[in-house]
Design a protein around this motif. Structure first.
Motif, mmCIF file in Angstrom:
data_model
loop_
_atom_site.group_PDB
_atom_site.id
_atom_site.type_symbol
_atom_site.label_atom_id
_atom_site.label_comp_id
_atom_site.label_asym_id
_atom_site.label_seq_id
_atom_site.Cartn_x
_atom_site.Cartn_y
_atom_site.Cartn_z
ATOM 1 N N GLU A 103 9.905 10.149 1.875
ATOM 2 C CA GLU A 103 8.869 9.414 1.423
ATOM 3 C C GLU A 103 8.958 7.971 2.169
ATOM 4 O O GLU A 103 7.815 7.430 2.314
ATOM 5 C CB GLU A 103 9.281 9.181 0.019
ATOM 6 N N TYR A 104 9.788 7.457 2.483
ATOM 7 C CA TYR A 104 10.124 6.100 3.111
ATOM 8 C C TYR A 104 11.363 5.952 3.595
ATOM 9 O O TYR A 104 12.397 6.557 3.128
ATOM 10 C CB TYR A 104 9.906 4.935 2.038
ATOM 11 N N GLU A 123 2.388 6.302 -7.300
ATOM 12 C CA GLU A 123 1.267 7.387 -7.679
ATOM 13 C C GLU A 123 1.708 8.795 -7.339
ATOM 14 O O GLU A 123 1.660 9.643 -8.509
ATOM 15 C CB GLU A 123 -0.122 7.125 -6.840
ATOM 16 N N ARG A 124 2.290 9.183 -6.424
ATOM 17 C CA ARG A 124 2.835 10.568 -5.979
ATOM 18 C C ARG A 124 3.822 10.843 -7.102
ATOM 19 O O ARG A 124 3.939 11.878 -7.532
ATOM 20 C CB ARG A 124 3.434 10.796 -4.723
ATOM 21 N N ASP A 158 0.850 -1.185 -0.029
ATOM 22 C CA ASP A 158 -0.129 0.135 0.051
ATOM 23 C C ASP A 158 0.841 1.251 -0.093
ATOM 24 O O ASP A 158 0.758 2.214 -0.715
ATOM 25 C CB ASP A 158 -0.979 -0.159 1.161
ATOM 26 N N ILE A 159 1.937 1.186 0.694
ATOM 27 C CA ILE A 159 2.781 2.507 0.595
ATOM 28 C C ILE A 159 3.604 2.836 -0.598
ATOM 29 O O ILE A 159 3.603 3.631 -1.088
ATOM 30 C CB ILE A 159 3.988 2.092 1.788
ATOM 31 N N ASN A 212 2.358 1.694 -3.586
ATOM 32 C CA ASN A 212 1.374 2.306 -4.543
ATOM 33 C C ASN A 212 1.435 3.563 -4.352
ATOM 34 O O ASN A 212 1.245 4.341 -5.244
ATOM 35 C CB ASN A 212 0.066 1.569 -4.228
ATOM 36 N N GLU A 213 1.240 4.246 -3.268
ATOM 37 C CA GLU A 213 0.864 5.508 -2.919
ATOM 38 C C GLU A 213 2.348 6.372 -3.319
ATOM 39 O O GLU A 213 2.162 7.304 -3.870
ATOM 40 C CB GLU A 213 0.861 5.750 -1.315
ATOM 41 N N MET A 214 3.600 5.905 -3.049
ATOM 42 C CA MET A 214 4.682 6.461 -3.407
ATOM 43 C C MET A 214 4.820 6.577 -4.937
ATOM 44 O O MET A 214 5.289 7.245 -5.749
ATOM 45 C CB MET A 214 5.856 5.711 -2.829
#
Length: 228
Positions: free
Chosen positions: A119-120, A70-71, A63-64, A66-68
């Motif tokens: 970001e991570y 997409e951003r 999930d993380i 995919n968010e990264m």
């Protein structure tokens, strides 16, 4: 008798002189040795290169990730990079804290870029010789003046499995202009919503103790030892 006493004194003096020379040489060599704890930076040429690197990191939850991705696709003009901090645990074992970031180059090429977002982040426990498991926590957040503060408190273990639980928390700084004694500053600096993260790690029951480490530090572009 006097000759024996003289020889004995001479030997003692020579031993002391040699000892001082050896001690001075040791500290000189120690001073010249590079710091085993240092930080590297990699800048990605475009967002596609950054996304490719992300997808190769199996530690990022789906999930993380995919968010990264997409951003990055929606904001391809941003600058993305990777900060890797090499942290010596023992004389024979080193881990690497790593931070995927967004950053802004300064218009003045003589000034350092600014970290605008983490970001991570995580910790890579694999070095050239071994992989350790551990339990404890890694906390990090982006602080004022564009630096990352991190804190690692861990028991490194000999074992098979480490599980992790990622907790996010919010930190906000608003309008620190004139924060000290209401003095005027040259910049109107406002920090908003610089959230932080704590990762809790748990080793399995069969793991055995290896080494305890409690460290904290700061990472910013001005303190980089190596830049790529």
């Amino acid at each position: 008798m006097k000759k024996k006493h003289f020889k004995h004194s001479l030997i003692v003096i020579i031993i002391i002189i040699v000892g001082f020379i050896c001690l001075a040489a040791y500290f000189k060599i120690k001073q010249l040795q590079p710091d085993p704890n240092y930080t590297e930076f990699t800048a990605y040429n475009d967002h596609s290169e950054y996304i490719e690197t992300l997808t190769q990191d199996s530690s990022i939850p789906t999930d993380i990730l995919n968010e990264m991705v997409e951003r990055a696709n929606n904001d391809s003009a941003s600058h993305y990079g990777l900060l890797v901090h090499h942290l010596q645990v023992t004389s024979t074992y080193t881990v690497r804290l790593y931070f995927f970031i967004q950053y802004e180059p300064d218009e003045n090429s003589q000034k350092s870029p600014k970290i605008t977002k983490v970001e991570y982040a995580n910790i890579n426990r694999q070095d050239d010789r071994r992989l350790k498991q551990f339990e404890g926590k890694l906390s990090y957040n982006l602080e004022p003046y564009n630096q990352i503060h991190w804190e690692l408190e861990e028991k490194f273990m000999n074992g098979d499995t480490t599980a992790e639980n990622r907790l996010h928390w919010d930190v906000s700084w608003t309008n620190i202009e004139n924060a000290q004694n209401n003095k005027d500053t040259t910049e109107n600096t406002i920090f908003l919503d610089k959230g932080g993260t704590t990762i809790e790690y748990t080793a399995n029951d069969e793991s055995t103790y290896y080494h305890y480490l409690n460290k904290e530090g700061y990472i910013n572009f001005q303190k980089l030892s190596v830049m790529q």
